[in-house]
Design a protein around this motif. Sequence first.
Motif, PDB file in Angstrom:
ATOM      1  N   PHE A  57       0.844  -1.193   0.000  1.00 45.94           N
ATOM      2  CA  PHE A  57       0.000   0.000   0.000  1.00 45.94           C
ATOM      3  C   PHE A  57       0.882   1.248   0.000  1.00 45.94           C
ATOM      4  O   PHE A  57       1.759   1.403   0.845  1.00 45.94           O
ATOM      5  CB  PHE A  57      -0.904   0.001   1.230  1.00 45.94           C
ATOM      6  CG  PHE A  57      -1.806   1.202   1.311  1.00 45.94           C
ATOM      7  CD1 PHE A  57      -1.575   2.198   2.253  1.00 45.94           C
ATOM      8  CD2 PHE A  57      -2.865   1.341   0.434  1.00 45.94           C
ATOM      9  CE1 PHE A  57      -2.400   3.302   2.318  1.00 45.94           C
ATOM     10  CE2 PHE A  57      -3.693   2.444   0.504  1.00 45.94           C
ATOM     11  CZ  PHE A  57      -3.452   3.436   1.452  1.00 45.94           C
ATOM     12  N   THR A  58       0.685   2.144  -0.985  1.00 44.73           N
ATOM     13  CA  THR A  58       1.552   3.317  -1.129  1.00 44.73           C
ATOM     14  C   THR A  58       1.071   4.528  -0.380  1.00 44.73           C
ATOM     15  O   THR A  58       1.795   5.501  -0.256  1.00 44.73           O
ATOM     16  CB  THR A  58       1.656   3.686  -2.607  1.00 44.73           C
ATOM     17  OG1 THR A  58       0.360   3.986  -3.103  1.00 44.73           O
ATOM     18  CG2 THR A  58       2.241   2.535  -3.409  1.00 44.73           C
ATOM     19  N   GLY A  59      -0.181   4.540   0.085  1.00 40.22           N
ATOM     20  CA  GLY A  59      -0.696   5.708   0.794  1.00 40.22           C
ATOM     21  C   GLY A  59      -1.232   6.782  -0.100  1.00 40.22           C
ATOM     22  O   GLY A  59      -1.526   7.882   0.351  1.00 40.22           O
TER      23      GLY A  59
ATOM     24  N   ALA B  69     -13.012   3.016  -8.069  1.00 40.64           N
ATOM     25  CA  ALA B  69     -12.083   2.880  -6.949  1.00 40.64           C
ATOM     26  C   ALA B  69     -11.350   1.563  -6.994  1.00 40.64           C
ATOM     27  O   ALA B  69     -10.163   1.468  -6.722  1.00 40.64           O
ATOM     28  CB  ALA B  69     -12.836   3.036  -5.624  1.00 40.64           C
ATOM     29  N   THR B  70     -12.039   0.519  -7.402  1.00 36.14           N
ATOM     30  CA  THR B  70     -11.405  -0.787  -7.461  1.00 36.14           C
ATOM     31  C   THR B  70     -10.306  -0.819  -8.512  1.00 36.14           C
ATOM     32  O   THR B  70      -9.217  -1.343  -8.283  1.00 36.14           O
ATOM     33  CB  THR B  70     -12.461  -1.854  -7.769  1.00 36.14           C
ATOM     34  OG1 THR B  70     -13.442  -1.821  -6.753  1.00 36.14           O
ATOM     35  CG2 THR B  70     -11.825  -3.245  -7.820  1.00 36.14           C
ATOM     36  N   SER B  71     -10.523  -0.227  -9.719  1.00 39.16           N
ATOM     37  CA  SER B  71      -9.507  -0.228 -10.763  1.00 39.16           C
ATOM     38  C   SER B  71      -8.275   0.564 -10.360  1.00 39.16           C
ATOM     39  O   SER B  71      -7.161   0.201 -10.681  1.00 39.16           O
ATOM     40  CB  SER B  71     -10.098   0.350 -12.057  1.00 39.16           C
ATOM     41  OG  SER B  71     -10.460   1.710 -11.839  1.00 39.16           O
ATOM     42  N   ILE B  72      -8.483   1.630  -9.606  1.00 46.35           N
ATOM     43  CA  ILE B  72      -7.331   2.417  -9.142  1.00 46.35           C
ATOM     44  C   ILE B  72      -6.529   1.625  -8.130  1.00 46.35           C
ATOM     45  O   ILE B  72      -5.303   1.590  -8.157  1.00 46.35           O
ATOM     46  CB  ILE B  72      -7.799   3.757  -8.557  1.00 46.35           C
ATOM     47  CG1 ILE B  72      -8.405   4.620  -9.671  1.00 46.35           C
ATOM     48  CG2 ILE B  72      -6.659   4.492  -7.892  1.00 46.35           C
ATOM     49  CD1 ILE B  72      -8.968   5.936  -9.178  1.00 46.35           C
ATOM     50  N   GLU B  73      -7.193   0.914  -7.203  1.00 40.36           N
ATOM     51  CA  GLU B  73      -6.471   0.115  -6.223  1.00 40.36           C
ATOM     52  C   GLU B  73      -5.684  -1.010  -6.889  1.00 40.36           C
ATOM     53  O   GLU B  73      -4.534  -1.247  -6.545  1.00 40.36           O
ATOM     54  CB  GLU B  73      -7.469  -0.460  -5.212  1.00 40.36           C
ATOM     55  CG  GLU B  73      -8.109   0.584  -4.311  1.00 40.36           C
ATOM     56  CD  GLU B  73      -9.150  -0.021  -3.385  1.00 40.36           C
ATOM     57  OE1 GLU B  73      -9.677   0.713  -2.558  1.00 40.36           O
ATOM     58  OE2 GLU B  73      -9.424  -1.230  -3.506  1.00 40.36           O
ATOM     59  N   VAL B  74      -6.275  -1.648  -7.861  1.00 42.35           N
ATOM     60  CA  VAL B  74      -5.565  -2.700  -8.574  1.00 42.35           C
ATOM     61  C   VAL B  74      -4.384  -2.135  -9.345  1.00 42.35           C
ATOM     62  O   VAL B  74      -3.297  -2.714  -9.398  1.00 42.35           O
ATOM     63  CB  VAL B  74      -6.548  -3.431  -9.514  1.00 42.35           C
ATOM     64  CG1 VAL B  74      -5.798  -4.369 -10.440  1.00 42.35           C
ATOM     65  CG2 VAL B  74      -7.553  -4.222  -8.697  1.00 42.35           C
ATOM     66  N   HIS B  75      -4.574  -0.936  -9.926  1.00 42.15           N
ATOM     67  CA  HIS B  75      -3.508  -0.318 -10.707  1.00 42.15           C
ATOM     68  C   HIS B  75      -2.296  -0.001  -9.848  1.00 42.15           C
ATOM     69  O   HIS B  75      -1.163  -0.107 -10.310  1.00 42.15           O
ATOM     70  CB  HIS B  75      -4.056   0.965 -11.346  1.00 42.15           C
ATOM     71  CG  HIS B  75      -3.064   1.666 -12.221  1.00 42.15           C
ATOM     72  ND1 HIS B  75      -2.721   1.210 -13.464  1.00 42.15           N
ATOM     73  CD2 HIS B  75      -2.317   2.781 -12.010  1.00 42.15           C
ATOM     74  CE1 HIS B  75      -1.832   2.004 -14.001  1.00 42.15           C
ATOM     75  NE2 HIS B  75      -1.562   2.974 -13.146  1.00 42.15           N
TER      76      HIS B  75
END
Length: 810
Positions: free
Chosen positions: A713-715, A765-771
């Motif tokens: 997790f990058t924050g 939001a899900t696509s950004i987290e996966v990215h």
Amino acid sequence: MTLRRTSRHPPPRTCPALLAIFLLILSVQLVRAASEYDPYKVLGVSRSASQAEIKRAYKNLAKEWHPDKNKDPKAEDMFIKVSKSYEILSNEERRSNFDNYGQMDENQPFGQSQHHGFRGFQNSFYFDESFFQFPRSRDFADSKYLLHHAQFNSDVLPDSHKRPYLIKVTSEWCFACIHIEPVWKETVQELEPLGVGIGIVDLGYERRLANQLGAHRAPSIIGLVNGRVTFFHQAVVREHLRQFIEDLLPQKLVEKITDNNYLAFLDSWHVENKPSVLLFDQVPIVPLLFKLTAFAFRDYVRFGYVDQGDTHNTRLLRQFNINTYAPTMLLFKEDTEKPVDIIQARGMKRQIMDEFVSNNKFLQVPRLVNQQLFDELCPVKQFHRRRKYCVLLITGEDQAFLPGSKAFLDFASVNRKDVLRFAYVYQRQQQPLCQALLHNQAALSPQVVILERRSHGGKVMYRSVSGGWNGSEEDKYRLHEQLELLQKDPTYLSSDATLPELNNEMAPIFIIQWMNAAYDYILQIYDDLLYSNWREMMPILSLIFSALFILFGTVIIQAFSEPGESKPRKPKPKEQQQTEEDASSRASTSSRPPKKDFVEVTELTDITYISNLVKLRPGHINVVLVLTNTSKNALLRKFAKEVFSFSGTQTLHFSFLNADKHRHWMPSLLRSTSDSMQSEGHSDVDEESPDYTGHVLALNGHKKYFCLFRPVFTGDDPNDSSSETSFSSDSRRKSRSRSRSSSHSRSRSHSREDGVGPKRGSSRATSIEVHHKLDRLGLWMERLMEGTLPRLQVPAWPSLGETTSSSTET
């Protein structure tokens, strides 16, 4: 009374009629004469003849009718007709004009061939002072100097390195050419016997050659020396033309010799490796004939001039007993006290001087300083000539070798024969040659080698004289005995070798060559700017002014611009340090740039599993991305972006594993690793994560180990679009520390990202987290290439199970 009016002066009706009849007959005769001239008939070829047939016919007729070989009174006229016919038919454009319109002059308009007779009549009347002579033929004295484009490049241009050329550019209907013709003929009669080459270029017939010379108008006079073209810009006077040729020659061809410097001049054969020629004459300046001879033989002989009328030369005249009533030439070789040849004549001719110098252009024992000298001294064996043997002394440059070299010179002076050529070489200067003859052994003492060249590729037959060479009488006797055996039995040379090309010891260093070329270039530009037509110089001047305008415009804009606009933003020290580390690390680990503009990623299936993992070649690694059906597109794009810079490495392969199809493979792999680690007392692998989306494994199928990358997790804010491509320095530093520790222990802080199903939040939001799961993959790949990642051993690779094959290129 009838008055009859009579006229005392009847009208002259017959005079205009007679004049008209005369002109008509004249025109008919002229037109008939023009129509009867057929270049095809002159050369004896058909109208469908090819260029090869025309050229062959021209050569045969030129040999037959050449005035120097054929004494027939008509030979000169016939030779001119043959040359003129070949000029017309060898040019496709002029040949087409003649076939279609009967036109023989490219300056004549189409369809005007019927006036050719009048034009020829006028030309003949003006130039030849003969009213009825037709057609006008060029003076044969000028015809033999005519230059053609091919002849100029094959003969004249190379020959200009041995003698200067004076070339006149002329054309028909050039009245200024007529005015300079008497001066030109006088100059040719004076300079040609001295050795100056003469050429004439017809601007109408040889436009291509005129363009090559840069001559665009007639008359023009050109000097050609060493392949360099120089235009004559003074008044056409014989004295000016003579001085023009003299100025074209190099400045230091002939050295002025007096009582003070003649010993140093004659002793220079040690360094220059050339004989020396001294000319004694009464005139205070060096004659042009002597300068031209020195220019022709400047690569072989050094030339000096002695003014007999100078009071500083009395000792020199007395020592060599010079006759002051006629020019005298002395030629010296190794012996500086006695000349080897003398010539004395009141009317010194160029042919006599050339023969005198060419017969003595080598020292008795010259030193091999370049390949050209070696080729001339020791020519390749030819069956139609007598054999030439080269007796070569391999010696050194120190003073200790001088007695042996002197003894070798004495031996060569006594045993001079036409089949023998004596020479010596310094071993340090020509190491490749000496190594080939001495079998890579350094000669502790001078050695003598007898060789015969067999091919231009360097093949020689040779034999080394046993015992070396010290210059003793025993050495001389042994060498003489072997030379006698060689002349009786040519098979005496039993060894063969391939010699490399000799080093050019006399070549100037690069900086001198560059300075000479720059000087010639600057001088040429100055001459063009001073004398050339400004219309011709406009493109060059326009280019120069445009470049200056752009240069000074840029400087002015930078000078008046605000300081903040031109200075780039200075990065913070931490960010700059990290950027430099990333760049240096990436540059060091990427062994080569990618060969493609995409990354080929193959899915691991039952078909590809064995070849891409189990039977992977030694040293090759397969980098596998774990994904699901919903995260496939996003992760593959990010994966390709992160590993693109490493795709040029031939030992890396890139694949992906669909966890939805093979959900048991990843837990089985980690379980087998945990069991082996616990049996050895280690427990670096924690319990499995419920979702392995975004995990990357570097699998070494041959050595059965893998390196694991876990998402961290990058924050970053998922809603911030800029966070996909840029990070702050603090978050970059923290995430790096996490990524380094992720290879040892599983990060539980990122477990919220593992769920990528549609039930967890919105699709955006899900696509950004996966990215963002692969943000630190580039740093992990760098450590993989460095070999600093921990390796997890497996006893055996788990089976993949049933799957469907596909292949993807991103």
